[in-house]
Write an enzyme that holds these catalytic residues in place. Structure first.
Site, PDB file in Angstrom:
ATOM      1  N   SER A   1       0.861  -1.193   0.000  1.00 34.24           N
ATOM      2  CA  SER A   1       0.000   0.000   0.000  1.00 34.24           C
ATOM      3  C   SER A   1       0.891   1.235   0.000  1.00 34.24           C
ATOM      4  CB  SER A   1      -0.870   0.010   1.257  1.00 34.24           C
ATOM      5  OG  SER A   1      -1.536   1.254   1.377  1.00 34.24           O
TER       6      SER A   1
ATOM      7  N   TYR B   1      -1.530  -0.495  10.419  1.00 29.98           N
ATOM      8  CA  TYR B   1      -1.688  -1.019   9.059  1.00 29.98           C
ATOM      9  C   TYR B   1      -0.530  -0.555   8.171  1.00 29.98           C
ATOM     10  CZ  TYR B   1      -3.652  -1.213   4.292  1.00 29.98           C
ATOM     11  OH  TYR B   1      -3.842  -1.424   2.953  1.00 29.98           O
TER      12      TYR B   1
END
Ligand code: NAP
Length: 248
Positions: free
Chosen positions: A143, A157
């Site tokens: 990501s 995350y």
């Protein structure tokens, strides 16, 4: 004989788009899922209806015994493995770090780091020329959060994706002479159900004004990068990353 790809979390979102595109490119596809059997079955049905080959395989990639079982079922069904897409990933409710507890952080790290690591291990055991394999390709779905850190939303995350990038780089070098390429794709803000898990289903539309291209991305746009990195067209690419993030 078709090449075989395993897509973890292949029932929904970016994983589903990747499974469908890989099938169109001629791969037989193992569609792993955690809970949503209906979504995974639908992806399989669409591939089969299109003349392709696919099967849905339930397993929690964060649990070592389930990963072993997943690959054993894959072996039994297809008898080979050419490509792995470590796509399954989770995020939890948006909050600042001072409100996070260890259990939450461990859930995120288990799914986003331990899971891909275990799946890479099983793939290397099958693909590496060192173990008598024919080589292969691995793509880890990271990501842009690995680069931005996701302050105020989910730094746990973001940290998990940073770890995944480091794993990608290290493993790529470790197996570079064993016929295996390992690369990463870093999506930006993509329209999938994942943002609802963070408590904000409309997140992409909220932030799109801050994306250079002024729009969110579609899962299919991420799938294109993933499937290219799996392909022979990317034969000299390893340890690299493609950001699919509208310039972010
Ligand atoms: P999604 O729509 O929420 O789908 C996630 C998929 O992962 C689901 O198929 C889910 O299975 C599966 N999954 C979750 N935990 C699992 C586990 N422990 N074992 C096996 N499968 C598991 O997510 P997405 O947006 O497509 O995200 C896919 C990947 O892209 C993730 O790694 C995510 O971090 C990354 N990413 C997404 C975005 C974005 O904007 N959407 C941005 C950057 C990176 P079930 O269907 O059974 O629930």
């Amino acid at each position: 004989m078709r090449k075989v790809v395993l897509v973890t979390g292949g029932g929904r979102g970016i994983g589903a788009a990747t499974a469908l595109l890989a099938a169109r490119r001629g791969y037989a596809v193992a569609v792993n899922y955690l809970r949503d059997a209906g979504a995974a079955d639908e992806v399989v049905a669409r591939i089969v209806a299109d003349g392709g080959e696919a099967t849905a395989l339930q397993a929690d990639v964060a649990v070592e015994a389930q990963v072993a079982g997943l690959f054993a079922r894959l072996d039994a069904r297809f008898g080979r493995l050419d490509a792995l897409v470590n796509n399954a990933g989770v995020l939890e409710t948006q909050m600042r770090l001072e409100s996070m507890d260890a259990a939450r952080v461990r859930r995120v790290l288990d799914a986003n780091v331990v899971g891909p690591l275990l799946c890479c291990r099983e793939a290397v055991r099958r693909m590496s020329t060192r173990h008598g394999g024919q080589g292969g390709a691995i793509v880890n779905v990271s990501s842009v959060a690995a680069l931005t850190g996701s302050p105020g939303e989910y730094v746990d995350y973001a940290a998990s994706k940073g770890a995944l990038d480091t794993l990608t780089r290290g493993l790529a070098h470790e197996v570079a002479q064993e016929g295996i390429r390992v690369n990463g794709v870093r999506p930006g803000f993509i329209y999938t159900g994942m943002h609802a898990s963070g408590g904000e289903p409309g997140r992409v539309d909220r932030v799109k004004a801050f994306i250079p291209m002024r729009r969110g991305g579609q899962p299919e746009e991420v799938a294109q990068a993933i499937v290219w990195l799996l392909s022979d067209e990317a034969s000299y690419s390893t340890g690299g990353f493609i950001d699919v993030a509208g310039g972010r």
